[in-house]
Enzyme design. Structure first.
Site, PDB file in Angstrom:
ATOM      1  N   ASP A 208       0.829  -1.180  -0.182  1.00 48.71           N
ATOM      2  CA  ASP A 208      -0.087   0.015   0.012  1.00 48.71           C
ATOM      3  C   ASP A 208       0.882   1.476  -0.023  1.00 48.71           C
ATOM      4  O   ASP A 208       2.057   1.221   0.083  1.00 48.71           O
ATOM      5  CB  ASP A 208      -0.869   0.027   1.358  1.00 48.71           C
ATOM      6  CG  ASP A 208      -0.130   0.090   2.522  1.00 48.71           C
ATOM      7  OD1 ASP A 208       0.325   0.903   2.904  1.00 48.71           O
ATOM      8  OD2 ASP A 208       0.522  -1.111   3.032  1.00 48.71           O
ATOM      9  N   ASP A 210       1.623   4.416   2.226  1.00 45.64           N
ATOM     10  CA  ASP A 210       1.302   4.722   3.632  1.00 45.64           C
ATOM     11  C   ASP A 210       0.021   5.397   4.278  1.00 45.64           C
ATOM     12  O   ASP A 210      -1.098   4.799   3.970  1.00 45.64           O
ATOM     13  CB  ASP A 210       2.441   5.133   4.396  1.00 45.64           C
ATOM     14  CG  ASP A 210       2.796   5.358   5.699  1.00 45.64           C
ATOM     15  OD1 ASP A 210       2.090   4.532   6.410  1.00 45.64           O
ATOM     16  OD2 ASP A 210       3.202   6.182   6.173  1.00 45.64           O
TER      17      ASP A 210
END
Ligand SMILES: [Zn+2]
Length: 268
Positions: A208, A210
């Protein structure tokens, strides 16, 4: 079964089993019990030990992992090399979910973790200037590329305390510093390997972005569900890469500057 192993593998979030036909052993250490039983099996003529760092049921959040017991157990089993994949976030737009980063530096933002084997009376000051094994890093980089995985050759990992994620301001700060990767377990795990004189490599599996990325409304902040979903998708890819790295490691050709000390020399 001879329990002396050649190398150790730590599994991260969503990664709780690795080897087949394993013998599971329970180990106690002067630093308590490791996160779980350690699974040992042979692969390509090498003895490999596997330990999910969070425990098989993910019962240890990052700040509660018995890092010293885990690393000491691997050393006691004879592991000279440690392969350590970690679920990680990206702090830079060019490092995308699904990419792997072979980190070369860490920034420690954790607090209160037991992060040394030398609490006295034996005192040692070990340098983590270059915390990762250069030889294992090279093998990991080449293996990733040969398998067609987008593999970044270096990156600084910011290690946060967790279990919470970052605020937007924290994340912006880390990104602006030019750091690439963020996770919760690389410290003190990587440093403890250095204290015990073991070769250690981190494969950061990007799941992902952050806390989202500055000026990019299309990249939303991370959710826990999202992290686990992408990590599961990466799982097969990671295992394939780890098996290939194990195949390629070779004690005779292994040239690096890691200290490779015996446990008996450390006095612990
Ligand atoms: Zn090394």
């Amino acid at each position: 079964m001879d329990l002396k192993v050649d190398l150790g593998v730590f599994g991260g979030s969503g990664f709780y089993a690795f080897l087949q036909n394993v013998e599971e052993i329970e180990i106690d250490t002067p630093f308590g019990k490791p996160s779980d039983k350690i699974a040992i099996a042979e692969y390509e003529g090498k003895k490999v030990a596997f330990l999910p760092r969070h425990g098989k049921n993910h019962q240890f959040p990052p700040h509660m992992i018995p890092y010293r017991a885990n690393m000491y157990a691997m050393k006691k089993l004879g592991a000279k090399k440690i392969l350590a994949p970690t679920a990680s976030g990206s702090l830079q737009p060019h490092i995308k979910p699904g990419d792997f980063v072979i980190t070369d530096q860490f920034i420690d933002r954790t607090t209160g973790r037991k992060d040394t084997f030398f609490d006295g009376p034996i005192t040692r000051h070990i340098s983590p200037a270059h915390p990762y094994c250069s030889a294992l890093r090279e093998i990991a980089i080449n293996t990733g590329k040969d398998l067609g995985i987008t593999t970044h050759e270096k990156g600084t990992v910011v290690v946060i305390q967790g279990p919470r994620f970052s605020t937007v301001s924290e994340s912006r700060w880390f990104s602006k510093m030019g750091w690439e990767v963020i996770n919760m377990t690389q410290y003190p795990e990587s440093y403890l390997a250095r204290e015990l004189g073991m070769c250690y490599v981190n494969i950061a599996l990007i799941t992902d972005y952050d806390a989202g990325l500055e000026g990019r409304d299309d990249i939303p902040p991370v959710t826990e569900e999202e992290v686990l979903k992408v990590f599961e998708q990466n799982n097969e890819k990671v295992k394939k890469m780890l098996f290939e790295i194990i195949k390629r490691t070779n004690s005779e050709n292994h040239k690096c500057n890691c200290p490779n000390v015996e446990l008996s020399e450390l006095g612990i």
